[in-house]
Design an enzyme around this catalytic site. Structure first.
Site, PDB file in Angstrom:
ATOM      1  N   THR A 125       0.833  -1.212   0.000  1.00  0.00           N
ATOM      2  CA  THR A 125       0.000   0.000   0.000  1.00  0.00           C
ATOM      3  C   THR A 125       0.865   1.259   0.000  1.00  0.00           C
ATOM      4  OG1 THR A 125      -1.484   1.310   1.413  1.00  0.00           O
ATOM      5  CG2 THR A 125      -0.158  -0.328   2.522  1.00  0.00           C
ATOM      6  N   GLU A 127       0.522   3.555   1.949  1.00  0.00           N
ATOM      7  CA  GLU A 127       0.681   4.006   3.345  1.00  0.00           C
ATOM      8  C   GLU A 127       2.048   3.652   3.925  1.00  0.00           C
ATOM      9  OE1 GLU A 127      -3.873   3.751   4.989  1.00  0.00           O
ATOM     10  OE2 GLU A 127      -2.194   3.967   6.323  1.00  0.00           O
ATOM     11  N   TYR A 149      -1.265  -0.434  11.235  1.00  0.00           N
ATOM     12  CA  TYR A 149      -1.626  -1.072   9.958  1.00  0.00           C
ATOM     13  C   TYR A 149      -0.496  -0.903   8.944  1.00  0.00           C
ATOM     14  CZ  TYR A 149      -3.367  -1.229   5.173  1.00  0.00           C
ATOM     15  OH  TYR A 149      -3.483  -1.474   3.817  1.00  0.00           O
ATOM     16  N   ALA A 151       2.549  -0.082   9.355  1.00  0.00           N
ATOM     17  CA  ALA A 151       3.818  -0.703   9.783  1.00  0.00           C
ATOM     18  C   ALA A 151       3.777  -2.205   9.513  1.00  0.00           C
ATOM     19  CB  ALA A 151       4.074  -0.414  11.256  1.00  0.00           C
TER      20      ALA A 151
HETATM   21  P1  NAD Z   1     -10.804  -5.889   3.020  1.00  0.00           P
HETATM   22  O1  NAD Z   1     -10.652  -5.578   4.464  1.00  0.00           O
HETATM   23  O2  NAD Z   1     -12.037  -5.464   2.312  1.00  0.00           O
HETATM   24  O3  NAD Z   1     -10.651  -7.457   2.779  1.00  0.00           O
HETATM   25  C1  NAD Z   1      -9.673  -8.230   3.390  1.00  0.00           C
HETATM   26  C2  NAD Z   1     -10.000  -9.695   3.147  1.00  0.00           C
HETATM   27  O4  NAD Z   1      -8.963 -10.495   3.725  1.00  0.00           O
HETATM   28  C3  NAD Z   1     -11.310 -10.142   3.793  1.00  0.00           C
HETATM   29  O5  NAD Z   1     -12.062 -10.923   2.908  1.00  0.00           O
HETATM   30  C4  NAD Z   1     -10.864 -10.966   4.990  1.00  0.00           C
HETATM   31  O6  NAD Z   1     -11.786 -11.967   5.365  1.00  0.00           O
HETATM   32  C5  NAD Z   1      -9.558 -11.549   4.473  1.00  0.00           C
HETATM   33  N1  NAD Z   1      -8.634 -11.944   5.542  1.00  0.00           N
HETATM   34  C6  NAD Z   1      -8.265 -11.209   6.626  1.00  0.00           C
HETATM   35  N2  NAD Z   1      -7.415 -11.919   7.401  1.00  0.00           N
HETATM   36  C7  NAD Z   1      -7.224 -13.101   6.769  1.00  0.00           C
HETATM   37  C8  NAD Z   1      -6.433 -14.251   7.057  1.00  0.00           C
HETATM   38  N3  NAD Z   1      -5.677 -14.325   8.162  1.00  0.00           N
HETATM   39  N4  NAD Z   1      -6.461 -15.288   6.190  1.00  0.00           N
HETATM   40  C9  NAD Z   1      -7.237 -15.242   5.068  1.00  0.00           C
HETATM   41  N5  NAD Z   1      -8.015 -14.193   4.765  1.00  0.00           N
HETATM   42  C10 NAD Z   1      -7.996 -13.135   5.596  1.00  0.00           C
HETATM   43  O7  NAD Z   1      -9.503  -5.281   2.322  1.00  0.00           O
HETATM   44  P2  NAD Z   1      -9.294  -4.505   0.948  1.00  0.00           P
HETATM   45  O8  NAD Z   1      -9.596  -3.076   1.154  1.00  0.00           O
HETATM   46  O9  NAD Z   1      -9.968  -5.249  -0.123  1.00  0.00           O
HETATM   47  O10 NAD Z   1      -7.704  -4.638   0.794  1.00  0.00           O
HETATM   48  C11 NAD Z   1      -7.131  -5.783   0.163  1.00  0.00           C
HETATM   49  C12 NAD Z   1      -5.614  -5.634   0.147  1.00  0.00           C
HETATM   50  O11 NAD Z   1      -5.249  -4.446  -0.572  1.00  0.00           O
HETATM   51  C13 NAD Z   1      -4.975  -5.489   1.516  1.00  0.00           C
HETATM   52  O12 NAD Z   1      -3.760  -6.196   1.503  1.00  0.00           O
HETATM   53  C14 NAD Z   1      -4.722  -4.008   1.668  1.00  0.00           C
HETATM   54  O13 NAD Z   1      -3.640  -3.753   2.533  1.00  0.00           O
HETATM   55  C15 NAD Z   1      -4.402  -3.632   0.226  1.00  0.00           C
HETATM   56  N6  NAD Z   1      -4.698  -2.243  -0.149  1.00  0.00           N
HETATM   57  C16 NAD Z   1      -5.929  -1.709   0.066  1.00  0.00           C
HETATM   58  C17 NAD Z   1      -6.203  -0.418  -0.371  1.00  0.00           C
HETATM   59  C18 NAD Z   1      -7.574   0.202  -0.146  1.00  0.00           C
HETATM   60  O14 NAD Z   1      -7.722   1.411  -0.389  1.00  0.00           O
HETATM   61  N7  NAD Z   1      -8.584  -0.537   0.289  1.00  0.00           N
HETATM   62  C19 NAD Z   1      -5.222   0.326  -1.025  1.00  0.00           C
HETATM   63  C20 NAD Z   1      -3.949  -0.240  -1.220  1.00  0.00           C
HETATM   64  C21 NAD Z   1      -3.706  -1.541  -0.796  1.00  0.00           C
HETATM   65  O1  DAU Z   2      -3.890   4.505   1.030  1.00  0.00           O
HETATM   66  C1  DAU Z   2      -4.233   3.149   0.941  1.00  0.00           C
HETATM   67  C2  DAU Z   2      -4.971   2.754   2.190  1.00  0.00           C
HETATM   68  O2  DAU Z   2      -6.237   3.405   2.134  1.00  0.00           O
HETATM   69  C3  DAU Z   2      -5.154   1.254   2.349  1.00  0.00           C
HETATM   70  O3  DAU Z   2      -3.894   0.653   2.461  1.00  0.00           O
HETATM   71  C4  DAU Z   2      -6.012   0.940   3.575  1.00  0.00           C
HETATM   72  O4  DAU Z   2      -6.269  -0.448   3.673  1.00  0.00           O
HETATM   73  C5  DAU Z   2      -7.330   1.683   3.461  1.00  0.00           C
HETATM   74  O5  DAU Z   2      -8.084   1.487   4.641  1.00  0.00           O
HETATM   75  C6  DAU Z   2      -7.093   3.166   3.232  1.00  0.00           C
HETATM   76  O6  DAU Z   2      -6.554   3.813   4.422  1.00  0.00           O
HETATM   77  P1  DAU Z   2      -7.029   5.281   4.843  1.00  0.00           P
HETATM   78  O7  DAU Z   2      -6.806   5.449   6.285  1.00  0.00           O
HETATM   79  O8  DAU Z   2      -6.474   6.303   3.926  1.00  0.00           O
HETATM   80  O9  DAU Z   2      -8.594   5.133   4.479  1.00  0.00           O
HETATM   81  P2  DAU Z   2      -9.919   5.535   5.265  1.00  0.00           P
HETATM   82  O10 DAU Z   2     -11.044   5.263   4.330  1.00  0.00           O
HETATM   83  O11 DAU Z   2      -9.991   4.947   6.625  1.00  0.00           O
HETATM   84  O12 DAU Z   2      -9.748   7.114   5.415  1.00  0.00           O
HETATM   85  C7  DAU Z   2      -9.574   7.952   4.288  1.00  0.00           C
HETATM   86  C8  DAU Z   2      -9.449   9.376   4.791  1.00  0.00           C
HETATM   87  O13 DAU Z   2     -10.723   9.793   5.325  1.00  0.00           O
HETATM   88  C9  DAU Z   2      -8.463   9.554   5.921  1.00  0.00           C
HETATM   89  O14 DAU Z   2      -7.846  10.832   5.819  1.00  0.00           O
HETATM   90  C10 DAU Z   2      -9.313   9.497   7.183  1.00  0.00           C
HETATM   91  C11 DAU Z   2     -10.609  10.125   6.709  1.00  0.00           C
HETATM   92  N1  DAU Z   2     -11.845   9.627   7.367  1.00  0.00           N
HETATM   93  C12 DAU Z   2     -12.048   8.284   7.409  1.00  0.00           C
HETATM   94  C13 DAU Z   2     -13.189   7.770   7.989  1.00  0.00           C
HETATM   95  C14 DAU Z   2     -13.431   6.274   8.064  1.00  0.00           C
HETATM   96  C15 DAU Z   2     -12.771  10.516   7.848  1.00  0.00           C
HETATM   97  O15 DAU Z   2     -12.591  11.756   7.784  1.00  0.00           O
HETATM   98  N2  DAU Z   2     -13.910  10.016   8.434  1.00  0.00           N
HETATM   99  C16 DAU Z   2     -14.155   8.672   8.512  1.00  0.00           C
HETATM  100  O16 DAU Z   2     -15.210   8.268   9.066  1.00  0.00           O
END
Ligand code: NAD
Ligand code: DAU
Length: 334
Positions: A125, A127, A149, A151
């Protein structure tokens, strides 16, 4: 016929990727290994019940025996999405983040090494770089994660790299920016905000609302990962950027406007601890390789809002379950 192991395929990005893969590559088989934590939802994949090329295994990536069993069946490509992903939850309790994101990734890497896979894509990510006031991070910049997260993701990211450097396991690491789109668990900023608005509730904005994230449509992220399975060079890291940097308040206003709500539904609340101010990626490396995102931000955002409007049954079921207790507690804390 290539056999893929997609981990975390019942989550937001993972389920979008499983769909993408099965429709794009007619010659592939997919095993989806998912623990079904609170974020995993088999309803995201309900349409694949009759798909012969798809198999679901409920299990933990940190469970050596379960992982070994799957690799024994012959895996060509691993795409590791499985992770604990919500920053607020990691601040409250990091335990599962270490167990899954770090140790779980280690278990997968070890199995991949033992069985000799052709490609291991580690989904990291943006992050992991930490926050940046000006400019954009390149893949060679130092990592400075600032919450449990990020880290734990940085640990997994570097562990994956070490398996290339030490054992020549063909690892490719992706660092994507903030995803949005269908099937996102309604705890993240956009999915929480749209569903709150549709319920007549407010959007909670942390701090002054001026934190910046770079938004990437989930379909573009899936396409980038698929592209890197073939084109990614072993041992390399690739930033995947949306190219849509926005302040949270700007997004909140756009959502309210599109859904014809009142601007009073934007509520400023206590800030997140250690809240990263700005994420920004330089994605030239991926561009030079031949890939860039296709979606226009506003069109994709509007389509996403439409999807949540049309799929109330999906998110209402989630929001009335365990999510409700968790979120009420969070709200009281703020
Ligand atoms: P999510 O939380 O929607 O889904 C995570 C999935 O992993 C779930 O289906 C959960 O059941 C499964 N899981 C959790 N622990 C597990 C384990 N021990 N064994 C098997 N399955 C397990 O997450 P997401 O937002 O779809 O993110 C997917 C990946 O992409 C993550 O690695 C996240 O760090 C990365 N990522 C997310 C974003 C974002 O904006 N959402 C951005 C960049 C990278
Ligand atoms: O940048 C990639 C990451 O984006 C992924 O690796 C993470 O899995 C994903 O959760 C996401 O992390 P963020 O912390 O950036 O996403 P989040 O949606 O939690 O928050 C986005 C921004 O919005 C952040 O600045 C915090 C703010 N926020 C979030 C929530 C949930 C709010 O202001 N209010 C809220 O209720």
């Amino acid at each position: 016929m290539q056999k893929y192991l997609v981990t975390g395929g019942a989550g937001f990005i993972g389920s979008n990727f499983v769909h993408y893969l099965l429709s794009k590559r007619k010659d592939c088989q997919v095993v989806n290994l998912d623990k079904l934590t609170y974020a995993g939802n088999l309803e995201n994949l309900a349409d694949l019940k009759m798909e012969a090329r798809y198999q679901f295994v409920k299990g933990d990536i940190a469970d050596e025996a379960c992982v070994d069993q799957i690799f024994k069946s012959g895996i060509d490509v691993v795409v590791n999405f499985a992770a604990e992903t919500h920053v607020d939850r990691s601040i409250e309790n990091p335990t599962d983040f270490i167990k899954t994101d770090v140790y779980g990734t280690y278990v997968l890497l070890e199995a991949a090494r033992r069985y000799g896979v052709k490609k291991f894509i580690q989904i990291s990510t943006d992050e992991v770089y930490g926050s940046i006031e000006k400019g954009s991070f390149r893949e060679t910049d130092p990592l400075m994660p600032r919450n449990p997260y990020s880290a734990s993701k940085a640990g997994a990211d570097r562990l994956a790299y070490s398996y290339w450097a030490t054992y020549q396991l063909p690892v490719v690491i992706t660092r994507a920016s903030n995803n949005f789109g269908p099937y996102q668990y309604p705890e993240k900023f956009i999915s929480l905000s749209v569903t709150n608005l549709l319920e007549g509730k407010t959007i909670p904005i942390y701090g002054d609302g001026r934190n910046v994230r770079d938004w990437l449509y989930v379909g573009d992220h899936c396409a980038a990962v698929d592209f890197l399975v073939d084109q990614g060079k072993d041992g390399e890291v690739y930033n995947v950027a949306g190219g849509n940097e926005k302040e949270n308040i700007e997004i909140a206003k756009e959502m309210v406007c599109y859904l014809k709500g009142s601007q009073d539904s934007i509520q400023f609340v206590k800030d997140r601890l250690g809240h990263d101010r700005r994420y920004s990626l330089n994605a030239d490396k991926l561009k030079v390789l031949g890939w860039k995102p296709k979606s226009s931000f506003l069109t994709a955002l509007h389509e996403t809002l439409d999807w949540y409007q049309k799929n109330e049954v999906w998110w209402k079921k989630i929001k009335s379950g365990k999510f409700k207790q968790y979120y009420q507690k969070q709200y009281e804390l703020r």
